[in-house]
Design a protein around this motif. Structure first.
Motif, mmCIF file in Angstrom:
data_model
loop_
_atom_site.group_PDB
_atom_site.id
_atom_site.type_symbol
_atom_site.label_atom_id
_atom_site.label_comp_id
_atom_site.label_asym_id
_atom_site.label_seq_id
_atom_site.Cartn_x
_atom_site.Cartn_y
_atom_site.Cartn_z
ATOM 1 N N ASP A 1 0.710 -1.169 -0.064
ATOM 2 C CA ASP A 1 0.063 0.037 -0.101
ATOM 3 C C ASP A 1 0.799 1.381 -0.022
ATOM 4 O OD1 ASP A 1 -2.423 -1.368 0.045
ATOM 5 O OD2 ASP A 1 -2.268 -1.687 2.364
ATOM 6 N N ILE A 2 1.767 1.254 -0.872
ATOM 7 C CA ILE A 2 2.976 2.168 -0.791
ATOM 8 C C ILE A 2 2.220 3.796 -1.149
ATOM 9 C CG2 ILE A 2 4.897 3.474 -2.177
ATOM 10 C CD1 ILE A 2 6.142 0.749 -2.003
ATOM 11 N N GLU A 3 1.460 3.861 -2.236
ATOM 12 C CA GLU A 3 0.710 4.875 -2.615
ATOM 13 C C GLU A 3 -0.088 5.378 -1.407
ATOM 14 O OE1 GLU A 3 1.075 6.517 -5.281
ATOM 15 O OE2 GLU A 3 1.698 5.411 -6.953
ATOM 16 N N GLN A 4 -0.923 4.536 -0.608
ATOM 17 C CA GLN A 4 -1.647 5.188 0.354
ATOM 18 C C GLN A 4 -0.741 5.757 1.490
ATOM 19 O OE1 GLN A 4 -4.566 2.228 1.684
ATOM 20 N NE2 GLN A 4 -5.371 3.709 3.396
ATOM 21 N N GLN A 5 0.405 4.903 1.846
ATOM 22 C CA GLN A 5 1.199 5.468 2.745
ATOM 23 C C GLN A 5 1.858 6.751 2.530
ATOM 24 O OE1 GLN A 5 4.044 2.708 4.795
ATOM 25 N NE2 GLN A 5 3.231 0.901 3.482
ATOM 26 N N ILE A 6 2.290 6.927 1.228
ATOM 27 C CA ILE A 6 2.792 8.226 0.601
ATOM 28 C C ILE A 6 1.770 9.467 0.808
ATOM 29 C CG2 ILE A 6 3.468 9.674 -1.292
ATOM 30 C CD1 ILE A 6 4.562 7.178 -2.394
ATOM 31 N N HIS A 7 0.520 9.109 0.507
ATOM 32 C CA HIS A 7 -0.703 9.904 0.767
ATOM 33 C C HIS A 7 -0.679 10.502 2.311
ATOM 34 C CE1 HIS A 7 -4.354 12.272 0.139
ATOM 35 N NE2 HIS A 7 -4.870 11.641 1.212
ATOM 36 N N LYS A 8 -0.578 9.675 3.234
ATOM 37 C CA LYS A 8 -0.533 10.101 4.532
ATOM 38 C C LYS A 8 0.428 10.790 5.009
ATOM 39 C CE LYS A 8 -3.465 6.007 6.164
ATOM 40 N NZ LYS A 8 -3.340 4.716 6.940
ATOM 41 N N ILE A 9 1.655 10.751 4.359
ATOM 42 C CA ILE A 9 2.768 11.511 4.840
ATOM 43 C C ILE A 9 2.505 12.968 4.916
ATOM 44 C CG2 ILE A 9 4.932 12.066 4.170
ATOM 45 C CD1 ILE A 9 5.427 9.230 3.327
ATOM 46 N N MET A 10 1.524 13.506 3.713
ATOM 47 C CA MET A 10 1.284 14.944 3.589
ATOM 48 C C MET A 10 0.081 15.471 4.697
ATOM 49 S SD MET A 10 3.261 14.640 1.199
ATOM 50 C CE MET A 10 3.708 13.620 -0.151
ATOM 51 N N ASN A 11 -0.341 14.500 5.379
ATOM 52 C CA ASN A 11 -1.243 14.954 6.413
ATOM 53 C C ASN A 11 -0.764 15.809 7.674
ATOM 54 O OD1 ASN A 11 -3.354 13.473 4.871
ATOM 55 N ND2 ASN A 11 -3.446 11.798 6.316
ATOM 56 N N ARG A 12 -1.536 16.821 7.892
ATOM 57 C CA ARG A 12 -0.927 17.690 8.986
ATOM 58 C C ARG A 12 -1.217 16.947 10.273
ATOM 59 N NH1 ARG A 12 -4.327 21.202 12.342
ATOM 60 N NH2 ARG A 12 -2.903 22.622 13.654
ATOM 61 N N LYS A 13 -2.115 16.276 10.333
ATOM 62 C CA LYS A 13 -2.975 15.574 11.577
ATOM 63 C C LYS A 13 -2.382 14.109 11.432
ATOM 64 C CE LYS A 13 -6.740 16.516 13.702
ATOM 65 N NZ LYS A 13 -8.145 16.826 13.801
ATOM 66 N N ILE A 14 -1.862 13.493 12.401
ATOM 67 C CA ILE A 14 -1.480 11.977 12.555
ATOM 68 C C ILE A 14 -2.072 11.487 13.750
ATOM 69 C CG2 ILE A 14 0.148 10.106 12.667
ATOM 70 C CD1 ILE A 14 1.405 13.600 11.658
ATOM 71 N N TRP A 15 -3.146 10.476 13.662
ATOM 72 C CA TRP A 15 -3.997 9.995 14.871
ATOM 73 C C TRP A 15 -2.961 8.675 15.577
ATOM 74 C CZ3 TRP A 15 -8.197 11.437 16.852
ATOM 75 C CH2 TRP A 15 -8.826 12.410 16.358
ATOM 76 N N LEU A 16 -3.058 8.840 16.839
ATOM 77 C CA LEU A 16 -2.440 7.553 17.370
ATOM 78 C C LEU A 16 -3.166 6.474 17.617
ATOM 79 C CD1 LEU A 16 -0.751 10.002 20.156
ATOM 80 C CD2 LEU A 16 0.210 9.294 17.970
ATOM 81 N N ASN A 17 -2.538 5.322 17.927
ATOM 82 C CA ASN A 17 -3.544 4.160 18.085
ATOM 83 C C ASN A 17 -4.499 4.243 19.620
ATOM 84 O OD1 ASN A 17 -2.345 2.721 16.104
ATOM 85 N ND2 ASN A 17 -0.737 1.824 17.321
ATOM 86 N N CYS A 18 -3.920 5.149 20.375
ATOM 87 C CA CYS A 18 -4.781 5.210 21.751
ATOM 88 C C CYS A 18 -5.990 6.270 21.369
ATOM 89 C CB CYS A 18 -3.835 5.711 22.655
ATOM 90 S SG CYS A 18 -3.351 7.388 22.587
#
Length: 394
Positions: free
Chosen positions: A267-284
Motif C-alpha cells: 500500500d505504498i501509494e496510500q502510505q505516501i498520501h498519509k505523509i502529507m497529512n498535518r494531523k496524525i492519529w495515534l492508536n490510543c
C-alpha cells in the motif's frame, strides 16, 4: 527487512525506504530542483557586509552565497574554546580574495546559499574535517571503551592537520576504517590540488556531493538492504555501478518494474498520501499535528478521543508516550530539519518528563540524521534540532 524503491518520471524522482512493509524514509526530487548542498567550490569574495559580520561570495551559481565570520575563522572545539566572533571581518578576508568553501544550506527563492570554509567530506566510516585537529565520535556509539578505541585508531591513521567525525557504522570496524581514511584523504588532496590550479577559471565547482541514493547506500551499508526496485534504466545503471564498487552490496538484488506497478506493494501509494497529512492519529485515540514555518517546526500533542480509565496524569502520560514514538518516526519519514518544538500535554511529575525525554532520545537512535535534544524549556516545551538528510527547496 529493508527495501529501497526508486520511481522516476518526467517531473520527479521518488525515493522510498521501506522496513517490513512500512515507509520509514521518503524523499522527492523535482526535475527543476538544483540541489547543491555539500558541493565544494573555489569562490571569490564580492561584498563584505560589516554590520552583519558576513560576506557575499561568488561561487559560480545563480545567486551569490553568504558566509558568516564564524564560518571563516579556524574551526574550534567549542566545548573547549569559543571562536572570537567579535573581531572585524575586514581583518579576516578582503574583496576579490579566493575562498575554498562548501555549501551548508541550499539557496531558495529569497536567499542565496549558506557556505562555510569548514569542509566536511563524508566516507563510509568517517567524515573528514580538514584543517582541524578535532576528532569526535557519533553520539549513537555509547560504549566508552569503543569510543576510545575508535578515536585512538583514527588519530593513529589520520594525517596531521585533519580531523574527523567517526560515524555510527564504524562501530566494531578496524581495517575498513583505515582504508576509508586513506580513500577520503586522497579525495581531499585532489580537491585541494584542483583549487590551487591557476590555469582553471574561478569561481568553479571542485566537488559534487553524492546524491540522495548514494548517501543512503553509504549510510545503510551495514544495515543490509535486501532489495532495490527501480523503474528506470538511469537508476538501474547507477546502482549497478555502486554495487560493483562495494563488496557490501555483492548480494544486493535489483528489480526492475514498470512505472505503473512499482508501488503496487505494501500500500505504498496510500502510505505516501498519509505523509502529507498535518494531523496524525495515534492508536490510543490521541493525535499530533505538525506545522512547519520558516523559522521552526511546531508539533502539538492532543488527547483527542482518548479519555483513559485511570488518573488524569496516567492518561496524559500514555498519550505523550505514544506521541513520542510517533514523532520520532515522523521526523525521519518527512525529513524534518532545523529547530523543532514539541508541545506535549502538560505533565505534573518531573519523573514523567524525564521518561518522555529519555524515550525520545532512544527512538531517535533509529534516525540516520544527527539530532540534538535540548530538553524541556521553562514553558514546558520540548526543544530539539535535527539535520536534514536531503536538502529541501522551501
Amino acid at each position: 527487512m529493508l527495501e529501497l524503491f526508486i520511481k522516476r518520471d518526467e517531473k520527479q524522482r521518488q525515493i522510498i525506504l521501506v522496513e517490513d512493509g512500512k515507509i520509514i524514509e521518503y524523499y522527492e526530487e523535482k526535475e527543476e530542483d538544483n540541489r547543491n548542498e555539500g558541493n565544494i567550490y573555489i569562490g571569490v569574495v564580492k561584498d563584505i557586509v560589516k554590520g552583519m559580520q558576513a560576506a557575499f561570495v561568488d561561487i559560480g551559481i545563480e545567486k551569490n552565497s553568504l558566509i558568516h565570520l564564524k564560518d571563516i575563522l579556524e574551526k574550534k572545539d567549542e566545548k573547549k574554546e569559543k571562536p572570537n566572533i567579535n573581531q572585524d571581518i575586514c581583518t579576516v578576508i578582503k574583496p576579490n580574495q579566493k575562498l575554498l568553501v562548501q555549501i551548508k544550506k541550499d539557496s531558495n527563492e529569497k536567499k542565496g546559499a549558506r557556505i562555510s570554509t569548514h569542509i566536511n567530506l563524508p566516507g563510509k566510516y568517517i567524515v573528514l574535517m580538514p584543517n582541524t585537529d578535532i576528532i569526535t565520535v557519533s553520539q549513537k556509539i555509547e560504549n566508552k571503551e569503543e569510543q576510545e578505541r575508535l578515536i585512538k585508531l583514527v588519530k593513529q591513521n589520520m594525517t596531521k592537520g585533519n580531523g574527523a567525525i567517526i560515524r555510527t557504522s564504524a562501530e566494531g570496524k578496524e581495517k575498513e576504517i583505515i582504508d576509508d581514511i586513506k580513500y577520503v584523504e586522497n579525495k581531499w588532496e585532489r580537491i585541494l590540488k584542483d583549487s590551487k590550479d591557476e590555469k582553471q577559471k574561478v569561481p568553479r565547482q571542485l566537488y559534487k556531493s553524492e546524491d540522495i541514493v548514494e548517501k543512503m547506500l553509504m549510510d545503510l551499508a551495514n544495515k543490509g538492504i535486501a532489495q532495490i526496485t527501480v523503474n528506470d534504466s538511469i537508476d538501474y545503471n547507477e546502482i549497478q555501478k555502486i554495487k560493483s564498487e562495494n563488496e557490501e552490496y555483492k548480494d544486493l538484488s535489483i528489480v526492475v518494474k514498470s512505472e505503473e506497478s512499482i508501488f503496487n506493494v505494501y500500500d505504498i501509494e496510500q502510505q505516501i498520501h498519509k505523509i502529507m497529512n498535518r494531523k496524525i492519529w495515534l492508536n490510543c485515540g490521541g493525535f499530533i499535528t505538525i506545522d512547519k514555518t520558516e523559522a521552526l517546526t511546531a508539533i502539538d500533542v492532543n488527547t483527542g478521543k482518548y479519555t483513559g480509565n485511570k488518573t488524569m496524569e496516567d492518561t496524559v502520560f500514555k498519550v505523550n508516550k505514544e506521541a513520542t514514538i510517533e514523532i520520532a518516526k515522523q521526523l525521519r519519514l518527512r525529513d524534518i530539519g532545523g529547530i523543532i518544538i514539541i508541545d506535549y500535554i502538560d505533565m505534573q511529575e518531573e519523573k514523567d518528563k524525564k521518561e518522555i525525554e529519555n524515550l525520545l532520545k532512544e527512538e531517535l537512535k533509529k534516525d540516520r540524521s544527527k539530532t540534538q535534544i535540548e530538553g524541556f524549556t521553562k514553558l514546558d516545551l520540548m526543544e530539539m534540532t535535527r539535520k536534514h538528510i536531503c536538502s529541501h527547496k522551501n
